[in-house]
Design a protein around this motif. Sequence first.
Motif, mmCIF file in Angstrom:
data_model
loop_
_atom_site.group_PDB
_atom_site.id
_atom_site.type_symbol
_atom_site.label_atom_id
_atom_site.label_comp_id
_atom_site.label_asym_id
_atom_site.label_seq_id
_atom_site.Cartn_x
_atom_site.Cartn_y
_atom_site.Cartn_z
ATOM 1 N N ARG A 37 -2.718 -5.382 2.062
ATOM 2 C CA ARG A 37 -3.994 -4.912 2.597
ATOM 3 C C ARG A 37 -4.656 -3.894 1.670
ATOM 4 N N THR A 38 -3.852 -3.077 1.004
ATOM 5 C CA THR A 38 -4.402 -2.015 0.162
ATOM 6 C C THR A 38 -4.603 -2.439 -1.284
ATOM 7 N N GLY A 39 -4.063 -3.593 -1.649
ATOM 8 C CA GLY A 39 -4.240 -4.077 -3.011
ATOM 9 C C GLY A 39 -3.316 -3.449 -4.027
ATOM 10 N N VAL A 40 -2.217 -2.828 -3.586
ATOM 11 C CA VAL A 40 -1.217 -2.294 -4.505
ATOM 12 C C VAL A 40 0.046 -3.134 -4.366
ATOM 13 N N THR A 41 0.928 -3.038 -5.332
ATOM 14 C CA THR A 41 2.169 -3.802 -5.242
ATOM 15 C C THR A 41 3.121 -3.148 -4.247
ATOM 16 N N PRO A 55 -0.003 8.803 -5.332
ATOM 17 C CA PRO A 55 -1.119 7.852 -5.367
ATOM 18 C C PRO A 55 -2.342 8.462 -6.031
ATOM 19 N N THR A 56 -3.278 7.613 -6.397
ATOM 20 C CA THR A 56 -4.596 8.097 -6.799
ATOM 21 C C THR A 56 -5.380 8.409 -5.533
ATOM 22 N N ALA A 57 -6.522 9.063 -5.690
ATOM 23 C CA ALA A 57 -7.359 9.370 -4.533
ATOM 24 C C ALA A 57 -7.811 8.079 -3.861
ATOM 25 N N LYS A 58 -8.162 7.078 -4.665
ATOM 26 C CA LYS A 58 -8.615 5.804 -4.113
ATOM 27 C C LYS A 58 -7.514 5.152 -3.293
ATOM 28 N N THR A 59 -6.272 5.156 -3.795
ATOM 29 C CA THR A 59 -5.170 4.524 -3.082
ATOM 30 C C THR A 59 -4.876 5.242 -1.772
ATOM 31 N N ALA A 60 -4.872 6.582 -1.796
ATOM 32 C CA ALA A 60 -4.639 7.351 -0.572
ATOM 33 C C ALA A 60 -5.717 7.063 0.456
#
Length: 222
Positions: A37-41, A55-60
Amino acid sequence: MVDRSFPTPETPVADLGQNIRAARQGQGLSLRELARRTGVTASALSQIETGKTRPTAKTAYEIAQQLGVTLAELSTGTTEAAIPAEPLSGHLQGAELDAMAVHLRKAVEFIPRDAQRTVGLQGGETFRVLSGHSLPGANCLLLTYEPDASSPPNDEFVRHNGHEFNYLVAGKLVIEVGAERYELCPGDTLTFPATTPHRLSNPWSESAQLLSLFLDSPPHHR
């Protein structure tokens, strides 16, 4: 003197990874599903949850959105970030008074300074969550960029849903939006659609503080 928002006895440090895991498991989501859903592995999300990476700000921000919580709730590990409102007094009585009290508990939120969690991110960026559940569709953050800090790191650009409003409180900061490059000084503001690739960096020797408002949906243009 610049308030750098670094951890102090009065500024609790958020265990973001542990809080993400607790929220995910509380909703019955698998690690792989939240990663999808978040687009991370899944491996990257696992390292975030175990505190091995930040995490980066975008990922958080994206994790909070997919979990249906605010960044304040994610940083504190609770779904109730607000301090209950004081009982009302005056001429209101009975059911009217009760209804007003319920409304205020939902709409009015006081987050004291010592309850605002500090979160460290990749690239030398730190943020403190200033808003909670009473600001629907928005997250207000105070970000600190140390010298040579950048978000995201490694000269990459990021984009996500919604809109961003930024106000530079102290220092100087570069914000690149698409092909445009803006050098912000204290008092400058910059607003842009977050769907446009962008990055923030501090190439100077002084730390910078940025007040950012992340809006889930872009404003309507007339």
